[in-house]
Design a protein around this motif. Sequence first.
Motif, short mmCIF file in Angstrom:
data_model
loop_
_atom_site.label_atom_id
_atom_site.label_comp_id
_atom_site.label_asym_id
_atom_site.label_seq_id
_atom_site.Cartn_x
_atom_site.Cartn_y
_atom_site.Cartn_z
N ARG A 42 -0.94 7.79 1.93
CA ARG A 42 -0.26 6.90 1.00
C ARG A 42 0.94 6.23 1.68
NH1 ARG A 42 0.34 9.98 -3.66
NH2 ARG A 42 -1.52 8.96 -4.44
N SER A 43 1.72 7.02 2.38
CA SER A 43 2.91 6.49 3.09
C SER A 43 2.52 5.51 4.19
CB SER A 43 3.72 7.63 3.71
OG SER A 43 4.26 8.43 2.70
N ALA A 44 1.33 5.70 4.75
CA ALA A 44 0.85 4.82 5.82
C ALA A 44 0.23 3.53 5.26
CB ALA A 44 -0.17 5.55 6.68
N GLY A 45 0.22 3.38 3.93
CA GLY A 45 -0.29 2.16 3.33
C GLY A 45 -1.68 2.25 2.74
N TYR A 46 -2.15 3.46 2.53
CA TYR A 46 -3.49 3.67 1.97
C TYR A 46 -3.39 4.51 0.69
CZ TYR A 46 -4.39 2.25 6.74
OH TYR A 46 -4.38 1.57 7.93
N PRO A 47 -2.78 3.95 -0.36
CA PRO A 47 -2.48 4.74 -1.56
C PRO A 47 -3.71 5.16 -2.37
CG PRO A 47 -2.00 2.43 -1.96
CD PRO A 47 -2.34 2.56 -0.49
N ASP A 48 -4.79 4.44 -2.28
CA ASP A 48 -5.96 4.74 -3.11
C ASP A 48 -7.03 5.57 -2.40
OD1 ASP A 48 -4.82 3.24 -5.17
OD2 ASP A 48 -5.63 1.39 -4.33
N VAL A 49 -6.87 5.77 -1.13
CA VAL A 49 -7.89 6.47 -0.34
C VAL A 49 -7.95 7.94 -0.72
CG1 VAL A 49 -8.50 7.23 2.01
CG2 VAL A 49 -7.81 4.87 1.58
N GLU A 50 -9.17 8.43 -0.89
CA GLU A 50 -9.42 9.84 -1.18
C GLU A 50 -10.35 10.38 -0.10
OE1 GLU A 50 -8.45 11.72 -3.90
OE2 GLU A 50 -7.31 10.10 -4.83
N LEU A 51 -10.06 11.58 0.40
CA LEU A 51 -10.92 12.23 1.38
C LEU A 51 -11.61 13.42 0.74
CD1 LEU A 51 -8.57 12.31 4.52
CD2 LEU A 51 -10.21 10.54 3.84
#
Length: 154
Positions: A66-75
């Motif tokens: 999220r901090s790196a700019g990927y707030p919606d990504v889920e693993l």
Amino acid sequence: MNSSANTPNSERETLKLGTVLLDGLPGSLLTDQAPEKYLVAVVFNRRAEPEEADFLTGTAVKERLRSAGYPDVELNVVNRRLEISNTSLEELRDGLSVAIARELAGVEQKFERERVARNAQFRKEVDAESKRSEAVQLLAQSITFDPARIEAPH
């Protein structure tokens, strides 16, 4: 035998990601009907250990992404795949893949530190047990049943 399930952690192959599974991608990619975000599955080089899967799917990794700019990504780890939800091939190509690779490197470093600490603790416990066993043996050897060695009562 080359099974990671039978391999001690100290000899475990580093967990890495390989190729994107093409058959899991939406059929409409690179068309006007293509979804903006979708699930991308990537193959691991081996099955992730439960601790590795927990690390990758945990809140700390989610927060760093999220901090790196990927707030919606889920693993999500499923068998020998990492499922990356709410992303796109372009997003992966443009930096998300590097961020995930960093997380994988972090999980390996974390588990290596834990392995070294466990091994050090194990050696410490083995050394303590060896010293205790040696002391018991010396004490037992100091006992004699020689009637000529009778001492006056205390």
